[in-house]
Write an enzyme that holds these catalytic residues in place. Structure first.
Site, mmCIF file in Angstrom:
data_model
loop_
_atom_site.group_PDB
_atom_site.id
_atom_site.type_symbol
_atom_site.label_atom_id
_atom_site.label_comp_id
_atom_site.label_asym_id
_atom_site.label_seq_id
_atom_site.Cartn_x
_atom_site.Cartn_y
_atom_site.Cartn_z
ATOM 1 N N LYS A 170 0.820 -1.216 0.000
ATOM 2 C CA LYS A 170 0.000 0.000 0.000
ATOM 3 C C LYS A 170 0.850 1.261 0.000
ATOM 4 C CE LYS A 170 -0.703 0.098 5.043
ATOM 5 N NZ LYS A 170 0.021 1.341 5.300
ATOM 6 N N THR A 171 2.012 1.235 0.681
ATOM 7 C CA THR A 171 2.879 2.418 0.681
ATOM 8 C C THR A 171 3.372 2.720 -0.723
ATOM 9 O OG1 THR A 171 3.582 1.909 2.941
ATOM 10 C CG2 THR A 171 4.937 3.465 1.694
ATOM 11 N N ASP A 223 -3.932 7.213 4.735
ATOM 12 C CA ASP A 223 -3.424 5.868 5.003
ATOM 13 C C ASP A 223 -4.032 5.342 6.305
ATOM 14 O OD1 ASP A 223 -1.963 3.571 4.752
ATOM 15 O OD2 ASP A 223 -0.047 4.436 5.365
ATOM 16 N N GLU A 224 -4.064 4.025 6.470
ATOM 17 C CA GLU A 224 -4.598 3.374 7.687
ATOM 18 C C GLU A 224 -5.999 3.903 8.030
ATOM 19 O OE1 GLU A 224 -3.036 0.926 8.671
ATOM 20 O OE2 GLU A 224 -0.867 1.213 8.492
ATOM 21 N N GLN A 239 -7.176 -5.222 9.986
ATOM 22 C CA GLN A 239 -6.086 -4.744 10.838
ATOM 23 C C GLN A 239 -6.523 -3.576 11.720
ATOM 24 O OE1 GLN A 239 -1.937 -4.837 9.191
ATOM 25 N NE2 GLN A 239 -2.990 -5.019 7.225
ATOM 26 N N ARG A 271 3.045 -10.288 10.583
ATOM 27 C CA ARG A 271 4.350 -9.619 10.728
ATOM 28 C C ARG A 271 5.460 -10.543 10.239
ATOM 29 N NH1 ARG A 271 2.679 -5.582 9.780
ATOM 30 N NH2 ARG A 271 0.751 -6.751 9.536
#
Length: 655
Positions: A39-40, A223-224, A254, A610
């Site tokens: 996504k970044t 974002d997020e 998330q 992770r």
């Protein structure tokens, strides 16, 4: 509208889903981006693409959730387009601060100082005691948390008092909330929640100003998005209402911050609120093996509050997830430490390839002992940061006090730093005088002769207090004359306060403190060189107050220990999730509500994803409870049963 593909290939390395999302520049766009889905890369490429389409950089705003993420995004876009530094990239707090600084007078406020957490704790403790309440560290923490929750839900002190009628504990908190807000107003303090709330208030009272920013920000990216709260969502809605060009990236699987008032409904129901929204899904996971991705998918699919999204790995299948059972936490920790040593040796790994995650911070206790026994270097993420070091807090307090001479907390922190023989009892006498007269602490300092006459402060101390007041008055005046330079101001501050005189460069610990201050001076130089709307001490003190993010993980070689909440956004080759017992993970409090249990499952999903190559889950069969002579049997986490058998190997360790 879907934009045409540019001639310059910015899309190297993007898959088709990512590429389509980047090219969708107009309208409301929702991107469901799973863990490890890049996504970044999508956000940075989209920003560079817009710049390449001759969009003015100041018309692009990208909101991230940490200063570290904002810095990383700026650096990555800068490599793709030279004008990137002019884009508005930052956290909700830093963006709102940037809007407030030149416009705060429209709220009838001349100046303000952002508070840090220690100031907030001190003020809440003080007003609670003034209300006759008994407080300790935990009570103050709970009060601050509740106040922040109310503010994040846009509940005023008066409304808080109404909704807590009949609940004495909550009513006490509501009364503290009201007193806390009144105290902040006297001293021109804004806490972090205020930066957002005051921005909304500014827009509500000044629709022409809101219109200016709506016209200015043609493209907004967030974002997020799954972690936004009510206030943040309202800011997004206000700013995007005219152009409706908003690009929201998030993953409801998330969403793990409801305790910070995050509303998962913001992402789950966004398309219902805005039916014209176009949705893209990023399903490819570039981080984890197929076994980890498939297992984490199977786990989170047990949740009902989610949007359908099936992630898949583009990597190899990888090892099974290893589940180990131990007799107790001590044996569990010893095994983890030895296994880390063994994997590092046999597979030529670095220490930084390993991380140990846990649900509760106290769970690191046994592990730290085991790592020390094996001489394994480790770091607990969230330990003391640069901005928490005493010498840095001292200098920042000086900067804050020079900006706002009514900043009582900052003044009290530095009145005897470096030592001026102005003791705590003297400060208490001056504080009592100020509170009795209902005047700021600095005004009492200016009237120290009268204070001394009433409270019997000796002449020598009075002279030292007058000297301190003169220093602060001088620094305050320097800050408002001519073109402000943070570099020159820091130089004057260190000279006039003689702050460095207390250190001996021959001592190792003092040498480190001097070096830290040098880093702060470098920060000032860097700040001076940046292009800004305003070059003022007010801008400098506000930015330095917000810059102390605690999410940094540097490149040194050590094993990372961290809670799952703090691990979000990070990744490691070899990942351990320890202490996976029922009532610990999931936490026993989550059993009361289905929504809370689902958040715990999302937290487990975050923990699992992770891991890039290998994932270990461990738990103990027994534990010793407080004052217990015999061990108590524990059940394994039910989340372990939700990992399909074909993706895990379970072993019982008896030694």
């Amino acid at each position: 509208m879907i934009a045409t593909e540019p001639e310059i290939d910015l899309f190297k390395g993007l898959n088709e889903s990512q590429k389509r999302a980047v090219l969708a520049t107009e309208g409301r766009i929702l991107v469901l981006a799973g863990a490890g889905s890049g996504k970044t890369k999508v956000l940075t490429t989209r920003t560079a693409y817009l710049l390449g389409q001759n969009v003015d950089p100041w018309r692009i705003m990208a909101i991230t959730f940490t200063n570290k993420s904002a810095k990383e995004m700026k650096e990555r876009v800068q490599k793709m387009h030279p004008a990137a530094y002019k884009c508005w990239v930052g956290t909700f707090h830093s963006i709102c601060l940037r809007i407030l600084m030149p416009n705060i007078h429209l709220l009838g406020i001349e100046k303000f100082t952002p508070m840090d957490e220690s100031d907030q704790r001190a003020m809440v403790k003080k007003v609670a005691q003034q209300l006759g309440l008994e407080v300790d560290k935990n009570i103050v923490y709970n009060m601050l948390s509740q106040i922040s929750l109310w503010k994040s839900d846009m509940i005023s002190p008066g409304e808080a008092q109404s909704i807590t009628h009949g609940n004495n504990d909550k009513r006490d908190m509501a009364n503290v909330y009201e007193a806390y807000e009144n105290q902040k107003a006297i001293h021109h303090y804004f806490d972090f929640d205020d930066l957002l709330l005051k921005t909304i208030r500014l827009f509500q009272l000044n629709p022409e100003l809101l219109g200016k920013y709506q016209n200015m920000f043609r493209y907004i990216m967030v974002d997020e998005f799954q972690d936004t709260n009510k206030v943040q969502f309202e800011i997004i809605e206000m700013l995007s209402a005219k152009n409706k060009n908003i690009f929201l990236v998030g993953d409801p699987d998330q969403s793990i911050y409801s305790f910070r008032s995050a509303k998962i409904e913001n992402i789950l129901r966004y398309q219902q609120m805005h039916p014209d929204t176009i949705t893209f899904t990023l399903q490819e996971n570039y981080r984890s093996t197929q076994a980890i991705v498939n297992a984490s998918n199977a786990l989170v699919e047990n949740n009902k509050m989610r949007l359908d999204r099936e992630a898949f790995s583009v990597g190899r299948r990888g090892d099974d997830i290893h589940v180990f059972r131990f007799n107790d936490a001590s044996r569990e920790a010893d095994f983890v430490a030895r296994l880390i040593v063994n994997i590092r040796k046999t597979e030529k790994k670095d220490w930084k390839d390993f991380a140990v995650l846990y649900r509760m911070n106290f769970q690191s206790k046994h592990l730290e002992l085991a790592l020390r026994d094996e001489n394994i270097p480790y770091k607990i993420v969230g330990s003391i940061s640069f901005y928490d070091r005493k010498e840095i807090k001292d200098i920042i307090s000086y900067v804050r006090a020079a900006h706002n001479l009514f900043d009582d907390y900052a003044l009290k922190k530095i009145i005897n730093v470096p030592k001026r023989a102005i003791g705590d009892k003297t400060v208490d006498k001056i504080s009592a005088f100020a509170e009795d007269r209902k005047i700021p602490f600095f005004t009492a300092l200016l009237n120290i002769d009268e204070v001394a006459e009433q409270t019997k402060i000796n002449k020598g101390t009075v002279a030292k207090i007058k000297n301190f007041a003169a220093i602060m008055d001088s620094l305050s005046k320097q800050a408002v004359t001519g073109d402000f330079s943070a570099t020159n101001f820091m130089k004057a501050l260190l000279k006039e306060t003689e702050y460095l005189s207390q250190f001996n460069p021959e001592k190792e610990e003092d040498e480190a403190r001097i070096e830290n201050i040098a880093h702060l001076r470098d920060y000032a130089k860097h700040w001076d060189m940046q292009e800004k709307e305003q070059n003022t001490l007010a801008q400098f003190v506000s930015e330095i107050s917000l810059d102390g993010d605690r999410d940094d993980v540097d490149d040194e070689d050590y094993v990372t220990l961290t809670s799952v909440h703090s691990a979000k956004g990070l990744e490691w080759s070899q990942t351990f999730i320890i202490g996976m017992e029922d009532d610990t993970f999931p936490h026993y409090r989550s059993k009361q509500k289905a929504s809370d249990l689902e958040e715990e499952r999302r937290l487990m999903y975050v923990a699992m994803t992770r891991a890039a190559e290998r994932l270990f889950c461990t738990y103990s069969a027994y534990k010793f409870e407080y004052n217990s002579q015999k061990p108590v049997r524990q059940k394994p986490s039910p989340f372990l049963d939700e990992i399909p058998a074909q993706y895990k190997t379970v072993r019982i360790q008896t030694a």
